[in-house]
Design a protein around this motif. Structure first.
Motif, short mmCIF file in Angstrom:
data_model
loop_
_atom_site.label_atom_id
_atom_site.label_comp_id
_atom_site.label_asym_id
_atom_site.label_seq_id
_atom_site.Cartn_x
_atom_site.Cartn_y
_atom_site.Cartn_z
N SER A 21 0.84 -1.19 0.00
CA SER A 21 0.00 0.00 0.00
C SER A 21 0.88 1.24 0.00
O SER A 21 1.99 1.23 0.53
CB SER A 21 -0.91 0.03 1.23
N THR A 23 0.12 5.25 0.89
CA THR A 23 -0.84 6.25 1.32
C THR A 23 -0.28 7.65 1.07
O THR A 23 0.87 7.93 1.43
CB THR A 23 -1.18 6.08 2.80
N TYR A 73 -7.38 3.57 -4.92
CA TYR A 73 -8.67 3.91 -4.33
C TYR A 73 -8.58 5.38 -3.95
O TYR A 73 -8.11 5.74 -2.87
CB TYR A 73 -8.94 3.03 -3.12
N ALA A 75 -10.66 7.64 -3.12
CA ALA A 75 -11.41 8.14 -1.96
C ALA A 75 -10.63 7.99 -0.66
O ALA A 75 -10.90 8.69 0.32
CB ALA A 75 -12.74 7.41 -1.86
N GLN A 76 -9.66 7.05 -0.65
CA GLN A 76 -8.85 6.84 0.54
C GLN A 76 -7.39 7.18 0.32
O GLN A 76 -6.53 6.79 1.10
CB GLN A 76 -8.99 5.39 1.03
N ASN A 77 -7.12 7.90 -0.78
CA ASN A 77 -5.74 8.35 -1.06
C ASN A 77 -4.73 7.22 -1.03
O ASN A 77 -3.62 7.38 -0.52
CB ASN A 77 -5.31 9.42 -0.05
N THR A 78 -5.09 6.07 -1.58
CA THR A 78 -4.23 4.89 -1.46
C THR A 78 -4.00 4.22 -2.80
O THR A 78 -4.92 4.05 -3.59
CB THR A 78 -4.83 3.88 -0.48
#
Length: 128
Positions: A21, A23, A73, A75-78
């Protein structure tokens, strides 16, 4: 300016899987094309995968095609990198990168010099 933090690396046996991941800080993650690169000891940093701002276009290096999948994604800055069927030659430090500037929403970038921001990296070790 965006800050990137990778996670999810570790030690895995040949044939195993990991999901990395990345972020990003700030509210504008969706404005960046993103990429994953890796660097093994004594080797140059190499392209692994890239994805467009909206996630609709992507590219993978031949060495990982069919085994790794990049996704995001917003919306989750990932940003993610799903790695399956891992091999010892996948052992490296994996970096995520972001490209700023104005370009088409479907564009992605596969060259190290195309990117402006880098994370600190996460170690992936595949044992034989």
């Amino acid at each position: 300016q965006v800050q990137l933090v990778e996670s999810g690396g570790g030690l895995v046996q040949t044939g195993g899987s990991l999901r990395l991941s990345c972020t990003a800080s700030g509210p504008t993650f969706s404005s960046y094309a993103m990429g994953w690169f890796r660097q093994a000891p004594g080797k140059e940093r190499e392209f692994v995968a890239a994805i467009s701002r909206g996630g609709g276009s992507a590219s993978h290096a031949d060495s990982v095609k069919g085994r790794f999948t990049i996704s995001r994604y917003n919306a989750q800055n990932t940003l993610y990198l799903q790695m399956n069927s891992l091999k010892p030659e996948d052992t490296a430090v994996y970096y995520c990168a972001a490209r700023s500037g104005r370009y088409a929403v479907s564009d992605y970038y596969t060259t190290r010099g195309d990117y402006d921001y880098w994370g600190q990296g996460t170690q992936v070790t595949v044992s034989s």
